[in-house]
Design a protein around this motif. Sequence first.
Motif, PDB file in Angstrom:
ATOM      1  N   ARG A 112       0.865  -1.180   0.000  1.00  0.00           N
ATOM      2  CA  ARG A 112       0.000   0.000   0.000  1.00  0.00           C
ATOM      3  C   ARG A 112       0.899   1.226   0.000  1.00  0.00           C
ATOM      4  N   SER A 137      -4.741   2.151  -5.082  1.00  0.00           N
ATOM      5  CA  SER A 137      -4.230   2.543  -3.758  1.00  0.00           C
ATOM      6  C   SER A 137      -3.545   1.412  -3.016  1.00  0.00           C
ATOM      7  N   GLY A 138      -3.782   0.191  -3.465  1.00  0.00           N
ATOM      8  CA  GLY A 138      -3.176  -0.943  -2.771  1.00  0.00           C
ATOM      9  C   GLY A 138      -3.188  -2.175  -3.653  1.00  0.00           C
TER      10      GLY A 138
END
Length: 219
Positions: A112, A137-138
Motif C-alpha cells: 500500500r 491505492s493498494g
Amino acid sequence: MQLDVFTLIPHAFAWLTEQRPVAAVLGDELELRLLNYRDYTPLSGGQVDDEPYGGGAGMVLRVDVVAAALDAVYGGTTQHRVVALTPQGRQLTQEVVEELSQEQHLTLLSARFEGFDERVLTQLASDSISIGPYVLSGGELPAMVLVDAVARRLPGALGSEESGLVESFSAELDGGLEYPHYTRPAEFRGWPVPEVLLSGDHGKIDEWRREQSRLRAAS
Ligand SMILES: C[S@@+](CC[C@H](N)C(=O)[O-])C[C@H]1O[C@@H](n2cnc3c(N)ncnc32)[C@H](O)[C@@H]1O
C-alpha cells in the motif's frame, strides 16, 4: 494449487472467497491463505512501513518485514514463484494467467502507500506483475483480480452456465475475442437477435460465431 496472499488487509478478500469461481475450488483445487504482514513483523507496535530514504511523501513497505513474513511462513527457503503486485510490473494478460495457473504453489505480495522497498522486488520476489497501466491505492484489488483469473482456470471452478474453454483470449478462439451473445426476448424495441441464432442449425451458428470472433479481432 496453494495460493498465498500477503496483505495488510486480509478481510478485504472476504467477498472474493464467497463467490464463484474461488468458492467452487476452495479446499479442493485451491488452498488460499491470506497472510497479514503485521502478524510477522519483527518491529514493535505492528510496524510494517517507514519513511523513504532521500525524503518525499508516503510510506514504504519495509524489506525486513516482508522477509520476516516469508521466512515465518516458508521456513527460510522459497522455492516457488513469489509475485509482487506493482504497477511497474509485467502486464497481466490471459497468457500470464494460463502460465500462473499451472503453478503448484504461488505467492502474491501486495503493498500500500508508496509501495515496496525496491529490495523486495529485486531480492525477494521472482516476478513483478501489474494488472494495468494505472495506479490503485493498494495491491488487494490486483491480488483479487489475479486470484479470480487463476481460479477460473482450475478444474471445477466454473458452473455449467459458463465456459472457460471458449472465451475471449482462449486458444479455442486463437487468442481473439469472443463472439456476441444474445438471450430472450428475440426482439426488443425493434432490436432483433441475428436470425441465424434462432435457426436451430448448429453448423451455421458455429460458423457465424467464428466469423464474428474473427471480425472482432480484426477491428
Ligand atoms: C499507490 S501504489 C504505489 C505506486 C508506486 N509508488 C508507483 O508510482 O509505481 C501502492 C500499491 O498498490 C499496488 N498497485 C497499485 N496499482 C497497481 C497495478 N496497476 N498493478 C498491480 N499492483 C498495483 C501495488 O502493490 C503498489 O505497491
